[in-house]
Design a protein around this motif. Sequence first.
Motif, PDB file in Angstrom:
ATOM      1  N   ALA A  16      58.241  34.449  38.587  1.00  0.00           N
ATOM      2  CA  ALA A  16      59.176  33.329  38.412  1.00  0.00           C
ATOM      3  C   ALA A  16      59.969  33.103  39.702  1.00  0.00           C
ATOM      4  O   ALA A  16      60.180  34.037  40.481  1.00  0.00           O
ATOM      5  CB  ALA A  16      60.125  33.621  37.261  1.00  0.00           C
ATOM      6  N   PRO A  17      60.423  31.864  39.937  1.00  0.00           N
ATOM      7  CA  PRO A  17      61.172  31.572  41.167  1.00  0.00           C
ATOM      8  C   PRO A  17      62.630  32.010  41.120  1.00  0.00           C
ATOM      9  O   PRO A  17      63.412  31.639  41.987  1.00  0.00           O
ATOM     10  CB  PRO A  17      61.067  30.049  41.275  1.00  0.00           C
ATOM     11  N   PHE A  18      63.005  32.788  40.100  1.00  0.00           N
ATOM     12  CA  PHE A  18      64.378  33.277  40.005  1.00  0.00           C
ATOM     13  C   PHE A  18      64.374  34.686  39.421  1.00  0.00           C
ATOM     14  O   PHE A  18      63.365  35.165  38.875  1.00  0.00           O
ATOM     15  CB  PHE A  18      65.256  32.339  39.159  1.00  0.00           C
ATOM     16  N   ALA A  19      65.504  35.371  39.551  1.00  0.00           N
ATOM     17  CA  ALA A  19      65.639  36.762  39.132  1.00  0.00           C
ATOM     18  C   ALA A  19      65.653  36.875  37.608  1.00  0.00           C
ATOM     19  O   ALA A  19      65.927  35.898  36.909  1.00  0.00           O
ATOM     20  CB  ALA A  19      66.918  37.360  39.718  1.00  0.00           C
ATOM     21  N   PRO A  20      65.383  38.081  37.051  1.00  0.00           N
ATOM     22  CA  PRO A  20      65.399  38.248  35.592  1.00  0.00           C
ATOM     23  C   PRO A  20      66.696  37.800  34.935  1.00  0.00           C
ATOM     24  O   PRO A  20      66.678  37.211  33.858  1.00  0.00           O
ATOM     25  CB  PRO A  20      65.176  39.762  35.433  1.00  0.00           C
ATOM     26  N   ARG A  21      67.850  38.069  35.586  1.00  0.00           N
ATOM     27  CA  ARG A  21      69.132  37.665  34.993  1.00  0.00           C
ATOM     28  C   ARG A  21      69.214  36.160  34.780  1.00  0.00           C
ATOM     29  O   ARG A  21      69.815  35.676  33.815  1.00  0.00           O
ATOM     30  CB  ARG A  21      70.281  38.140  35.892  1.00  0.00           C
ATOM     31  N   ASP A  22      68.594  35.378  35.684  1.00  0.00           N
ATOM     32  CA  ASP A  22      68.680  33.921  35.607  1.00  0.00           C
ATOM     33  C   ASP A  22      67.734  33.317  34.581  1.00  0.00           C
ATOM     34  O   ASP A  22      67.865  32.133  34.252  1.00  0.00           O
ATOM     35  CB  ASP A  22      68.391  33.304  36.983  1.00  0.00           C
ATOM     36  N   HIS A  23      66.783  34.104  34.084  1.00  0.00           N
ATOM     37  CA  HIS A  23      65.857  33.558  33.083  1.00  0.00           C
ATOM     38  C   HIS A  23      66.618  33.010  31.877  1.00  0.00           C
ATOM     39  O   HIS A  23      66.336  31.908  31.400  1.00  0.00           O
ATOM     40  CB  HIS A  23      64.874  34.643  32.617  1.00  0.00           C
ATOM     41  N   PHE A  24      67.577  33.788  31.390  1.00  0.00           N
ATOM     42  CA  PHE A  24      68.264  33.399  30.159  1.00  0.00           C
ATOM     43  C   PHE A  24      69.030  32.095  30.334  1.00  0.00           C
ATOM     44  O   PHE A  24      68.987  31.214  29.465  1.00  0.00           O
ATOM     45  CB  PHE A  24      69.208  34.507  29.699  1.00  0.00           C
TER      46      PHE A  24
END
Length: 452
Positions: free
Chosen positions: A286-294
């Motif tokens: 994904a183009p963003f970190a795991p924290r930003d998924h939510f």
Amino acid sequence: MDKTPVEAEYTSGDEASDDDEPHKDDVDEEGFTRLDHITICVSFSGLAMLLHSFFSVVISGSQDILGGTFIPTTTILASHVTTMVIVTSILPWYMQKIPYLWRTLIIFAAMASGTVLIILVDNVYVKIIGVSLNALAHGLGEISFLALSAFYGKFSLTSFAAGSGAGILLGPIYYTGMTSWLCLSPQISLTIIAPATLLILLFYYILDKDRIKPYALLEKYNKLKTADSECSDDYLTKEHFGHLSWGEKCTGACQILPLMIALCSAYIAQYITIHAVFTTIAFENAPFAPRDHFVYYVLVNGIGEFLFRSYLSAIAWFKPVLIPRFVVKHTWIFSLLLLAFMSLSVCASYYRIFDSVWSVLLICFIIGSLSGFVFANTVCAVPLIVEPKYREFCLGLVTIGESAGVLIASLAGLAVEPILRKHCSHIANKTALCYTRPTTNKWSASTCSIKG
């Protein structure tokens, strides 16, 4: 030459010129002018937007509020919705005795104090109390302003639905933009919007309060009953119209029960999926970190919900008479679709069948669209189903379906999320991809992180 005096023509001071009164063409069948529609739209959409934007900001920040802990994400949801269920299930039976001004002041006080607790106190359990105070404002505000819409015509209902959708969208956009794009801390991000709670008082102030008086609603009811020759004067008393008996309240509640059950089912599916299942799905590519998924999941879900909560408002603005034709009363069909997507999402988390974040974001959008469609059609179907004298009570009661659904989802999520997260940690190469939450508490610090 004699000059005959011209006799002056006098007119009565009671005669009004054509310019003093709105033309008949400018007044709709409910007695509202175009200016009235603008005021009603601004007020009801603004009130709904404030209530739901603060709710969605808190929900978007739930992972940051709980950062550094393994407390299930739906704990924040449960603390919010438990309060809402108590408010929406009990107060509609008694709140006709409470003036709307006092209700508005209580809503403002609860929202402001809850926001202050979330911002300033570090203890996570005190923050949860702040969430509950926000929920008190959200629940009381929703049932009060939906009931208030009984005095302001169909346009107030569609405006409220559109405003709630806008709030659900604007909250995640704001929170994502401030914390993920501008790299501000969650604490500063929430502090910036805290003064917006004052707008609740302003949006209520601009309404024409004369329409809330008993004689105003009685006059409207008389107009609706003019064709009924058997309708007696005793029946149309202010006391009868203003205060329903317990038997009449139960009758009204039974008439909208199918709508409440469908609304409850829709929100069970939506909130379990977004807040208990997708919180266990992150992607390395994904183009963003795991924290930003939510926060992106919540944002895309909000976009879908905004669009489909608002479509009836767009129709009402251009052609209000078409609203009854576009309102769908069989909302249970779309609730079943939401339950099907929830089942698919649980399988996707358990078996890790998705290989791209875009698949999850697409499902988030579909789920938001369906739930927004169910909500908008539920509140707009109530006036079409119940008698006019039941409308104020039923419009205040119907949202118990939403609150109950979110509560059931949040309690179920307390078990669902840990099970899926634990299973993921056993099969995934990186356990960081099993939880969309920061590993440390970063409430007062920047949450931006470099991917990888």
